[in-house]
Design a protein around this motif. Structure first.
Motif, short mmCIF file in Angstrom:
data_model
loop_
_atom_site.label_atom_id
_atom_site.label_comp_id
_atom_site.label_asym_id
_atom_site.label_seq_id
_atom_site.Cartn_x
_atom_site.Cartn_y
_atom_site.Cartn_z
N LEU A 159 -79.57 -32.98 -45.06
CA LEU A 159 -79.90 -33.62 -43.78
C LEU A 159 -78.74 -33.56 -42.80
O LEU A 159 -78.90 -33.17 -41.64
N PRO A 308 -87.56 -31.22 -49.17
CA PRO A 308 -87.84 -32.64 -48.89
C PRO A 308 -87.26 -33.10 -47.55
O PRO A 308 -87.88 -33.91 -46.86
N VAL A 309 -86.11 -32.56 -47.17
CA VAL A 309 -85.50 -32.92 -45.89
C VAL A 309 -86.36 -32.43 -44.74
O VAL A 309 -86.62 -33.16 -43.78
N GLU A 311 -89.56 -31.76 -44.82
CA GLU A 311 -90.84 -32.48 -44.82
C GLU A 311 -90.71 -33.85 -44.16
O GLU A 311 -91.58 -34.28 -43.41
N GLN A 312 -89.61 -34.53 -44.41
CA GLN A 312 -89.43 -35.90 -43.91
C GLN A 312 -88.91 -35.96 -42.48
O GLN A 312 -89.09 -36.96 -41.79
N HIS A 313 -88.27 -34.89 -42.01
CA HIS A 313 -87.54 -34.99 -40.74
C HIS A 313 -87.92 -33.91 -39.73
O HIS A 313 -87.21 -33.75 -38.73
N GLU A 316 -88.25 -35.19 -36.16
CA GLU A 316 -86.94 -35.68 -35.73
C GLU A 316 -86.01 -34.50 -35.37
O GLU A 316 -85.30 -34.55 -34.36
N GLN A 400 -93.92 -23.90 -51.05
CA GLN A 400 -93.55 -25.01 -50.18
C GLN A 400 -93.53 -24.61 -48.71
O GLN A 400 -93.93 -25.40 -47.83
N LEU A 404 -95.84 -26.59 -46.05
CA LEU A 404 -95.28 -27.28 -44.89
C LEU A 404 -95.74 -26.65 -43.57
O LEU A 404 -95.93 -27.34 -42.57
N LYS A 407 -98.98 -28.15 -43.02
CA LYS A 407 -98.85 -29.57 -42.67
C LYS A 407 -98.46 -29.76 -41.21
O LYS A 407 -99.01 -30.63 -40.52
#
Length: 414
Positions: A159, A308-309, A311-313, A316, A400, A404, A407
């Motif tokens: 991140l 995971p970074v 996907e979550q951000h 942002e 992945q 993504l 998504k």
């Protein structure tokens, strides 16, 4: 590994950049292993310099040579174009964007410092030559000796690293736009001609067929033979091939000098005393071209950031980049009313699909198993790269990427 290539008449390249110093001698070694860099031969050099004031000093440098040991890579990467492009980054672009910032009143500490220091280049031993030959060389500072660290292609960015890179990438993209708007004559003469569309598909037909076939095989493995995804990537491959043969991009809000190869190996980071990234250097501008900034953003995020970074951000990241991009333009007194967040997001979605394809293709190169790579640059070929098709890590990463891309609605143009 074979002997390190010698560089003839290195003095004539470096001495104009030594403020009166003279090259006494130099030593060299290979900087990267086969599989870490394809479009060039990278050497770490220690140049022993006689100073004008007396005495000598050692300057650590990187010498970048065209792929002189590999005929296939010479054909694929076309040094006749790529060397001229990368030289222009250091000869013209870096100096011009620095001047634009200083002329706008920016303090020295605040200006963009994402380019390595330049120590000269040539395209041939013949000063009258207009075509790049095997005596071409580019010299730049050895960033490792200044505390910058190269990434590991098997370890994607976290991140903090991703945020640090995106903030600097926004400046890297905004500055050429400001240069084009403020100094259009300079831009048209010294920038635009060196960053025209670059077609990477200049390769033997059998090599192209193998590469395309390998990608479809990877998609099949990663999606359990899902026909929808297989067909979509076949479409994207055609769209990408068509993109490479299009005319040069026209001036638009988001067209700039795009790196076009922005993955882990082409970024170097410097960390503070607590281990947090604080500075970024961009390297390897061989295939840079004038295009939409969306290409760099999507390719970087999907090729080089922890899943995971991302996907979550994701949202942002895009908003953070956009704000930094606008802030940079404003600092240079560029009108930004037309640069809406909605327009920026549309630009991202417009350019994203073929960069998802690009990132997917690059996965087998980025995650190539070290044990499959040769010890010698001359032995690198597409057969070697093909050995990694179907690897477990590669399959997982492609799965992945596709998930993504779906998504975030980036696999199809809206």
């Amino acid at each position: 590994m074979t002997d390190v290539p010698r560089i003839a008449d290195l003095a004539s390249v470096i001495e104009p950049h030594l403020n009166g110093g003279k090259l006494v001698s130099y030593t060299s070694r290979y900087l990267t292993k086969p599989g870490e860099n394809y479009g060039s031969v990278m050497l770490a050099i220690t140049a022993n310099i006689e100073k004008p004031s007396g005495g000598t000093e050692d300057i650590p440098l990187i010498a970048k040579l065209p792929p002189i040991t590999n005929d296939l890579f010479w054909q694929l990467f076309q040094p006749e174009r790529t060397c001229l492009t990368e030289n222009a980054v250091y000869q013209y672009l870096s100096k011009a964007v620095r001047d634009v910032q200083l002329e706008a009143g920016m303090a020295e500490n605040d200006i963009f410092k994402g380019f390595p220091k330049y120590y000269g280049s040539r395209i041939s031993l013949n000063p009258e030559a207009e075509k790049v030959d095997r005596d071409a060389v580019l010299l730049q500072e050895n960033l490792q000796t200044s505390g910058y660290k190269a990434g590991n292609r098997h370890v994607p960015f976290n991140l903090q690293q991703t945020k640090c890179i995106l903030l600097e990438l926004a400046k890297y993209h905004a500055l050429p736009i400001a240069l084009r708007l403020k100094k259009p004559e300079y831009f048209d003469k010294y920038i635009r001609p060196y960053f025209r569309r670059f077609n990477m598909n200049n390769m033997p037909e059998e090599v192209k067929q193998q590469m395309d076939g390998d990608l479809i095989k990877e998609i099949s493995l990663a999606t359990n033979n899902n026909e929808n995804y297989i067909n979509r990537f076949k479409e994207l491959m055609e769209e990408y091939d068509e993109f490479l043969t299009q005319p040069d991009a026209e001036d638009d809000l988001y067209t700039t000098i795009v790196h076009c190869d922005l993955w882990i190996n082409n970024l170097m980071l410097k960390y503070d005393e607590n281990g947090f990234p604080e500075k970024v250097k961009f390297v390897d501008f061989q295939i840079a071209q004038y295009e939409s900034l969306a290409h760099d953003i999507i390719f970087f995020l999907f090729s080089s950031v922890e899943v995971p970074v991302l996907e979550q951000h994701m949202d942002e990241f895009l908003i953070m980049y956009y704000n930094a991009f606008i802030e940079c333009l404003k600092s240079l007194n560029v009108e930004t009313d037309k640069y809406s967040l909605l327009g920026f997001m549309k630009e991202i979605h417009r350019g994203a699909p073929i960069e998802i394809c690009h990132a997917t293709f690059m996965t087998k190169i980025i995650l190539a198993d070290n044990s499959t790579l040769p010890d010698d640059y001359k032995d690198m070929n597409m057969e070697v790269i093909g050995k990694n098709v179907g690897g477990k890590k590669i399959k997982e990463k492609i799965t992945q990427i596709i998930r993504l891309a779906e998504k975030f609605k980036l696999l199809y143009k809206e």
